[in-house]
Design an enzyme around this catalytic site. Structure first.
Site, short mmCIF file in Angstrom:
data_model
loop_
_atom_site.label_atom_id
_atom_site.label_comp_id
_atom_site.label_asym_id
_atom_site.label_seq_id
_atom_site.Cartn_x
_atom_site.Cartn_y
_atom_site.Cartn_z
N GLY A 48 -1.43 5.05 -1.47
CA GLY A 48 -1.35 4.01 -0.45
C GLY A 48 -1.39 2.63 -1.09
N ARG A 101 -2.75 -0.60 -2.56
CA ARG A 101 -3.96 -0.93 -3.33
C ARG A 101 -4.79 0.32 -3.67
NH1 ARG A 101 -1.67 -5.01 -4.91
NH2 ARG A 101 -1.80 -6.95 -3.75
N SER A 102 -4.13 1.44 -3.85
CA SER A 102 -4.82 2.69 -4.19
C SER A 102 -5.11 2.81 -5.68
CB SER A 102 -3.98 3.89 -3.76
OG SER A 102 -2.75 3.91 -4.48
N LYS A 118 -2.32 3.10 -7.81
CA LYS A 118 -1.18 3.86 -8.33
C LYS A 118 -0.46 3.12 -9.46
CE LYS A 118 1.72 2.46 -4.47
NZ LYS A 118 0.68 1.57 -3.95
N SER A 119 -0.30 1.82 -9.34
CA SER A 119 0.38 1.06 -10.41
C SER A 119 -0.47 1.05 -11.68
CB SER A 119 0.69 -0.36 -9.96
OG SER A 119 1.69 -0.36 -8.97
N ALA A 172 11.42 -3.15 -12.36
CA ALA A 172 10.78 -3.73 -11.17
C ALA A 172 11.80 -3.81 -10.04
CB ALA A 172 10.23 -5.11 -11.50
N HIS A 184 1.03 -8.29 -10.54
CA HIS A 184 1.52 -7.17 -11.35
C HIS A 184 1.86 -7.63 -12.77
CE1 HIS A 184 1.87 -3.51 -8.86
NE2 HIS A 184 1.82 -4.37 -7.86
#
Length: 172
Positions: A9, A11-12, A14-15, A32, A48
């Site tokens: 989700g 702000r989980s 994952k990045s 990107a 990011h």
């Protein structure tokens, strides 16, 4: 060579997880898909940028992802695609209805043949309420279908929740 799909989700984490995996490679190229269309998205892009190593190469490609993957893949390189949901959004907003299907099929066709590592990041959007607008419902449906198809061709699939990765496919 391996393919990893990382879902989560907003702000989980994952990045961050994708960056952690990509950093193990000799060379990393971030593909990107975001475009700075407003102040809030510009701030996200800056965030990011600041969170990843400065020496990583960056390719900005909001639509023609398969072409970018083919052009950039090399045996000792990791391609990190962040994120697929923005890519799907760009394609859904095209006036040509066939573009989404053509570009999605192209990515799924090239993934198995690419040399090197590929890490794909995408938002899990299917756990929220059913959206009110037809476009938002179509978006959620298309992204869900994309995730299912990617899970078949990726050797590893992870779900990230609260910064913690849960391996769904591909072992520990």
């Amino acid at each position: 060579m391996s393919r990893t799909l990382i879902l989560g989700g907003r702000r989980s984490g994952k990045s961050a997880r994708a960056q952690q995996l990509a950093a193990q490679a000799a060379e990393v190229v971030l593909i990107a898909t975001a475009t700075a269309c407003d102040e809030e998205m510009t701030a996200r892009i800056v965030h990011h940028r600041q969170s990843r190593p400065a020496h990583w190469q960056v390719c900005e490609e909001p639509e023609r992802l398969a072409d970018a993957l083919l052009q950039l893949a090399q045996p000792q390189r990791c391609l990190l695609v962040d994120c697929l949901t923005l890519w799907q959004t760009h394609l859904l907003l095209q006036t040509d209805e066939a573009t989404l299907q053509r570009e999605t099929d192209a990515v799924l066709a090239v993934l198995p043949q690419l040399p090197g590592e590929v890490v794909l990041v995408s938002n899990e959007v299917g756990w929220s309420i059913v959206p009110e607008s037809p476009l938002a419902r179509r978006f959620a449906d298309e992204v869900g279908r994309l995730h299912q198809r990617l899970a078949v061709v990726c050797e590893r699939v992870e779900l990230v929740v609260a910064g913690l990765p849960l391996c769904l496919k591909g072992g520990a």
